[in-house]
Write a protein that holds these residues in place. Structure first.
Motif, PDB file in Angstrom:
ATOM      1  N   TYR A 191       8.582   6.002  -2.818  1.00 57.94           N
ATOM      2  CA  TYR A 191       8.612   4.638  -3.330  1.00 57.94           C
ATOM      3  C   TYR A 191       9.522   3.805  -2.428  1.00 57.94           C
ATOM      4  O   TYR A 191      10.539   4.311  -1.930  1.00 57.94           O
ATOM      5  CB  TYR A 191       9.131   4.614  -4.769  1.00 57.94           C
ATOM      6  CG  TYR A 191       8.202   5.285  -5.767  1.00 57.94           C
ATOM      7  CD1 TYR A 191       7.220   4.557  -6.415  1.00 57.94           C
ATOM      8  CD2 TYR A 191       8.319   6.650  -6.039  1.00 57.94           C
ATOM      9  CE1 TYR A 191       6.363   5.172  -7.338  1.00 57.94           C
ATOM     10  CE2 TYR A 191       7.468   7.271  -6.951  1.00 57.94           C
ATOM     11  CZ  TYR A 191       6.492   6.525  -7.586  1.00 57.94           C
ATOM     12  OH  TYR A 191       5.656   7.137  -8.476  1.00 57.94           O
TER      13      TYR A 191
ATOM     14  N   THR B  55      10.617  -0.156  -7.873  1.00 64.04           N
ATOM     15  CA  THR B  55       9.187   0.169  -7.856  1.00 64.04           C
ATOM     16  C   THR B  55       8.928   1.461  -8.624  1.00 64.04           C
ATOM     17  O   THR B  55       7.966   1.563  -9.396  1.00 64.04           O
ATOM     18  CB  THR B  55       8.696   0.317  -6.403  1.00 64.04           C
ATOM     19  OG1 THR B  55       8.910  -0.908  -5.711  1.00 64.04           O
ATOM     20  CG2 THR B  55       7.233   0.695  -6.369  1.00 64.04           C
TER      21      THR B  55
ATOM     22  N   TRP C  28       9.086   0.778 -12.313  1.00 63.82           N
ATOM     23  CA  TRP C  28       7.881   0.059 -12.732  1.00 63.82           C
ATOM     24  C   TRP C  28       6.703   1.031 -12.935  1.00 63.82           C
ATOM     25  O   TRP C  28       6.026   1.018 -13.949  1.00 63.82           O
ATOM     26  CB  TRP C  28       7.534  -1.012 -11.699  1.00 63.82           C
ATOM     27  CG  TRP C  28       6.152  -1.595 -11.849  1.00 63.82           C
ATOM     28  CD1 TRP C  28       5.014  -1.168 -11.239  1.00 63.82           C
ATOM     29  CD2 TRP C  28       5.766  -2.667 -12.697  1.00 63.82           C
ATOM     30  NE1 TRP C  28       3.931  -1.914 -11.639  1.00 63.82           N
ATOM     31  CE2 TRP C  28       4.369  -2.859 -12.535  1.00 63.82           C
ATOM     32  CE3 TRP C  28       6.454  -3.513 -13.576  1.00 63.82           C
ATOM     33  CZ2 TRP C  28       3.652  -3.837 -13.218  1.00 63.82           C
ATOM     34  CZ3 TRP C  28       5.741  -4.497 -14.254  1.00 63.82           C
ATOM     35  CH2 TRP C  28       4.358  -4.652 -14.064  1.00 63.82           C
ATOM     36  N   VAL C  29       6.489   1.874 -11.944  1.00 59.85           N
ATOM     37  CA  VAL C  29       5.359   2.801 -11.996  1.00 59.85           C
ATOM     38  C   VAL C  29       5.512   3.785 -13.153  1.00 59.85           C
ATOM     39  O   VAL C  29       4.528   4.151 -13.816  1.00 59.85           O
ATOM     40  CB  VAL C  29       5.209   3.539 -10.650  1.00 59.85           C
ATOM     41  CG1 VAL C  29       4.188   4.677 -10.766  1.00 59.85           C
ATOM     42  CG2 VAL C  29       4.797   2.569  -9.553  1.00 59.85           C
TER      43      VAL C  29
ATOM     44  N   SER D 295      -4.347   1.861  -7.981  1.00 56.79           N
ATOM     45  CA  SER D 295      -3.615   0.754  -7.353  1.00 56.79           C
ATOM     46  C   SER D 295      -3.976  -0.578  -8.005  1.00 56.79           C
ATOM     47  O   SER D 295      -3.097  -1.406  -8.295  1.00 56.79           O
ATOM     48  CB  SER D 295      -3.921   0.698  -5.859  1.00 56.79           C
ATOM     49  OG  SER D 295      -3.503   1.876  -5.217  1.00 56.79           O
TER      50      SER D 295
ATOM     51  N   ILE E  98      -0.248  -2.200  -7.750  1.00 58.10           N
ATOM     52  CA  ILE E  98       0.655  -1.669  -6.740  1.00 58.10           C
ATOM     53  C   ILE E  98      -0.083  -1.522  -5.411  1.00 58.10           C
ATOM     54  O   ILE E  98      -1.321  -1.539  -5.366  1.00 58.10           O
ATOM     55  CB  ILE E  98       1.230  -0.294  -7.143  1.00 58.10           C
ATOM     56  CG1 ILE E  98       0.077   0.697  -7.446  1.00 58.10           C
ATOM     57  CG2 ILE E  98       2.161  -0.429  -8.336  1.00 58.10           C
ATOM     58  CD1 ILE E  98       0.542   2.097  -7.802  1.00 58.10           C
ATOM     59  N   SER E  99       0.674  -1.384  -4.355  1.00 62.10           N
ATOM     60  CA  SER E  99       0.124  -1.159  -3.022  1.00 62.10           C
ATOM     61  C   SER E  99       0.526   0.246  -2.577  1.00 62.10           C
ATOM     62  O   SER E  99       1.714   0.593  -2.619  1.00 62.10           O
ATOM     63  CB  SER E  99       0.669  -2.202  -2.038  1.00 62.10           C
ATOM     64  OG  SER E  99       0.253  -1.902  -0.726  1.00 62.10           O
TER      65      SER E  99
ATOM     66  N   VAL F 127       4.532   3.921  -2.012  1.00 57.77           N
ATOM     67  CA  VAL F 127       4.164   3.023  -3.095  1.00 57.77           C
ATOM     68  C   VAL F 127       5.095   1.814  -3.093  1.00 57.77           C
ATOM     69  O   VAL F 127       6.316   1.949  -3.022  1.00 57.77           O
ATOM     70  CB  VAL F 127       4.261   3.743  -4.449  1.00 57.77           C
ATOM     71  CG1 VAL F 127       3.829   2.808  -5.579  1.00 57.77           C
ATOM     72  CG2 VAL F 127       3.406   4.995  -4.438  1.00 57.77           C
TER      73      VAL F 127
ATOM     74  N   LEU G 190       5.322  -2.513  -4.815  1.00 55.91           N
ATOM     75  CA  LEU G 190       4.739  -3.529  -5.701  1.00 55.91           C
ATOM     76  C   LEU G 190       4.001  -4.561  -4.861  1.00 55.91           C
ATOM     77  O   LEU G 190       4.395  -4.850  -3.729  1.00 55.91           O
ATOM     78  CB  LEU G 190       5.839  -4.209  -6.523  1.00 55.91           C
ATOM     79  CG  LEU G 190       6.586  -3.314  -7.538  1.00 55.91           C
ATOM     80  CD1 LEU G 190       7.687  -4.113  -8.226  1.00 55.91           C
ATOM     81  CD2 LEU G 190       5.628  -2.744  -8.581  1.00 55.91           C
ATOM     82  N   ARG G 191       2.958  -5.120  -5.411  1.00 58.22           N
ATOM     83  CA  ARG G 191       2.229  -6.171  -4.684  1.00 58.22           C
ATOM     84  C   ARG G 191       2.985  -7.484  -4.766  1.00 58.22           C
ATOM     85  O   ARG G 191       3.691  -7.749  -5.706  1.00 58.22           O
ATOM     86  CB  ARG G 191       0.825  -6.321  -5.269  1.00 58.22           C
ATOM     87  CG  ARG G 191      -0.077  -5.130  -4.928  1.00 58.22           C
ATOM     88  CD  ARG G 191      -1.470  -5.350  -5.445  1.00 58.22           C
ATOM     89  NE  ARG G 191      -2.353  -4.257  -5.074  1.00 58.22           N
ATOM     90  CZ  ARG G 191      -3.624  -4.130  -5.465  1.00 58.22           C
ATOM     91  NH1 ARG G 191      -4.147  -5.056  -6.243  1.00 58.22           N
ATOM     92  NH2 ARG G 191      -4.335  -3.117  -5.082  1.00 58.22           N
TER      93      ARG G 191
END
Length: 313
Positions: free
Chosen positions: A262, A267, A270-271, A294, A299-300, A310, A312-313
């Motif tokens: 990550y 991030t 969040w995941v 995704s 997420i990206s 991984v 966040l977008r």
């Protein structure tokens, strides 16, 4: 001297002591006696051995007549994705999902297939492969390649003409081509027992051992666990069942032979709190599943070297 002694002396009068035998003759006689004694011991041992063998034969005969010898039992295998699979030369209908396999059955594939059995074992057989199932946790690979993932709950041993590969809670790939055995590691350890010796192969942190055994030599190398050799297993992917995004990402990374990372702790947090909302990942190969996850979690996810990163977008 009395009268008796006089008569004895007269009897032996004029006789000289007997000459001792020559040393060579004495040694020859001693050797002959020793050889005769050893021959006698050998005959006695043979008689005793014959008696023991006769007794052992009698015991074995008694066991055979009083003990019921049970044949090896068939076992069930789930045909998760098995188009083109033949068992003992006979094709399996497409609507069959559970197959009863008897030890000694020969399996042949036209294209990659995936089987599930035991508590957690995922077995994938590459196309143009053939194997014989010895029992529920032993198979003999004749040619081609098999991928084994025991899920850390089962045991599996792959027997080949070059050696025997035994897993220790692991993911590994065994192939037989041109008379050479090759063992590649994804995780855990395997033991390889062959006529050339005993070897151990393992994998960790995105790197795995690759052992190759031919008729005369053994070579080893270390390669990325995401190497192209693993790509065929995704054509019969198992897919993913969990609705937790973090769990699915870990499983996808493992299937790709990559390490999940990550970009930061935010991030990751969040995941960890994200769940899928009904999206089905059953039967999806890893990268297609990754696209679904995704989008669902916003997420990206990018591949970089040996990692699946991984953000966040």
């Amino acid at each position: 001297m009395n009268e008796t002694e006089d008569r004895l002396e007269a009897l032996f009068e004029g006789m000289s002591p007997r000459a001792a035998p020559p040393e060579a003759a004495r040694l020859k006689a001693l050797t002959a006696a020793r050889e005769a004694f050893e021959a006698l011991k050998r005959r006695r041992r043979r008689r005793i051995g014959a008696a023991v063998a006769l007794a052992a034969s009698a015991v074995c005969a008694w066991l055979l007549t009083t003990t019921e010898i049970l044949p090896a039992k068939p076992f069930a295998v789930e045909l998760a994705d098995a188009q083109g699979l033949k068992v003992n030369g006979v094709g399996i209908p497409d609507d069959v999902r559970l197959l009863e396999v008897a030890p000694g059955s020969r399996l042949e594939t036209v294209q990659p297939v995936r089987l599930a059995f035991g508590r957690a074992t995922d077995l994938r057989i590459n196309g143009q492969s053939s194997l014989v199932w010895l029992d529920a946790d032993h198979l003999q690979l004749i040619e081609g390649a098999v991928y084994v993932d025991t899920g850390g709950k089962d045991d599996m041993t792959v027997v080949t003409s070059r050696g025997t590969v035994t897993d220790i809670g692991t993911r590994f790939l065994v192939s037989m081509e041109d008379g050479a055995l090759e063992v590649a590691m994804r995780s855990g350890r395997t033991l390889v027992d062959s006529s050339l010796g005993k070897f151990e192969a393992s994998a960790t942190q995105g790197r795995g051992d690759v052992l190759r055994l031919s008729d005369r030599r053994v070579t080893s190398a270390v390669e990325r666990t995401s190497d192209d050799r693993w790509q065929w297993i995704h054509s019969v992917a198992r897919g993913y069942e969990s609705d937790r995004v973090a769990v699915v990402l870990e499983e996808i990374a493992a299937d790709l032979g990559l390490l999940l990372t990550y970009v930061d702790d935010g991030t990751r947090a969040w995941v960890m709190n994200q769940q899928l909302k009904g999206e089905s990942l059953t039967g999806l190969e890893p990268r297609k599943a990754l696209g679904v996850v995704s989008a669902a979690a916003d997420i990206s996810v990018t591949e970089a070297g040996e990692t699946l990163n991984v953000a966040l977008r």
